[in-house]
Design an enzyme around this catalytic site. Structure first.
Site, PDB file in Angstrom:
ATOM      1  CB  CYS A  92      -0.986  -0.019   1.169  1.00 51.39           C
ATOM      2  SG  CYS A  92      -0.253   0.214   2.801  1.00 51.39           S
ATOM      3  CB  THR A  93       0.315   4.805   0.396  1.00 52.11           C
ATOM      4  OG1 THR A  93      -0.571   4.687  -0.724  1.00 52.11           O
ATOM      5  CG2 THR A  93       1.132   6.091   0.250  1.00 52.11           C
ATOM      6  N   GLY A  94       1.682   3.741   2.835  1.00 57.43           N
ATOM      7  CA  GLY A  94       2.534   3.980   3.996  1.00 57.43           C
ATOM      8  C   GLY A  94       2.915   2.754   4.791  1.00 57.43           C
ATOM      9  CG  ASN A  95       4.268  -1.562   5.422  1.00 58.19           C
ATOM     10  OD1 ASN A  95       5.343  -1.856   5.931  1.00 58.19           O
ATOM     11  ND2 ASN A  95       3.317  -2.447   5.238  1.00 58.19           N
ATOM     12  CB  THR A  96       0.877   2.830   8.828  1.00 53.29           C
ATOM     13  OG1 THR A  96       0.123   3.728   8.002  1.00 53.29           O
ATOM     14  CG2 THR A  96       2.349   3.224   8.863  1.00 53.29           C
ATOM     15  CB  CYS A  97      -3.817   1.672   6.978  1.00 52.61           C
ATOM     16  SG  CYS A  97      -3.599   3.224   7.859  1.00 52.61           S
ATOM     17  NE  ARG A  98      -4.660   1.323   1.474  1.00 57.51           N
ATOM     18  CZ  ARG A  98      -4.547   2.032   0.368  1.00 57.51           C
ATOM     19  NH1 ARG A  98      -5.413   1.857  -0.618  1.00 57.51           N
ATOM     20  NH2 ARG A  98      -3.576   2.898   0.215  1.00 57.51           N
TER      21      ARG A  98
ATOM     22  CG  ASP B  56      -5.411   4.934   2.462  1.00 57.46           C
ATOM     23  OD1 ASP B  56      -5.356   4.463   3.624  1.00 57.46           O
ATOM     24  OD2 ASP B  56      -4.513   5.642   1.980  1.00 57.46           O
TER      25      ASP B  56
END
Length: 149
Positions: A7-13, A120
């Site tokens: 994903c984008t930040g590797n903190t959620c999805r 997201d």
């Protein structure tokens, strides 16, 4: 089979996807499936977001040990299958050499080109995280069906 969720930040999805996939693989006895996650714009070492931590805990999954990592050429090279949350993540993995092994998660799960991104939840209310977790759970169950076949 080494599966990498991006994903984008590797903190959620992608951390939620990693935890869900790890659990489903274990439940189904898919011992040859290993999972990891990364972000195209991650801040190395960042923890999972509060929303992701809380929703994962609601499902008896612990993301406390998760630390974000940037998507690199080495991570891409080490993955047999790269599942991304949106089309721009696919571009990021392709640039790093993973074009032939990279798929939109929803496309791979459906075995068809849906072009649908996984929402997201970053910055959203807890219910948005819950919706994303449920969506990831459905999609990843289908992915594991495909890998088991």
């Amino acid at each position: 089979m080494r599966v990498l969720f991006v994903c984008t930040g590797n903190t959620c999805r992608s951390p939620m996807a990693e935890a869900i996939a790890r659990r489903i693989a274990a439940e189904r006895g898919l011992d040859d499936v290993t999972v990891a996650s990364a972000g195209t714009s991650a801040w190395d070492g960042a923890p999972a977001s509060d929303g992701a931590l809380l929703v994962a805990l609601e499902h008896d999954l612990d993301l406390n040990g998760h630390r974000a990592q940037v998507l690199t050429r080495d991570l891409v090279a080490g993955a047999d299958l790269i599942l991304v949350m949106s089309p721009h993540h696919r571009e990021g993995a392709a640039v790093l050499g993973g074009e032939s092994r990279t798929h939109l998660l929803t496309d791979y799960a459906a075995r068809a080109a849906t072009g649908r991104a996984v929402q997201d939840p970053f910055g959203g209310e807890l219910d948005v995280y819950r919706e994303t977790f449920a969506e990831l759970s459905r999609e990843i169950a289908q992915v594991m069906d495909r890998l088991a076949a």
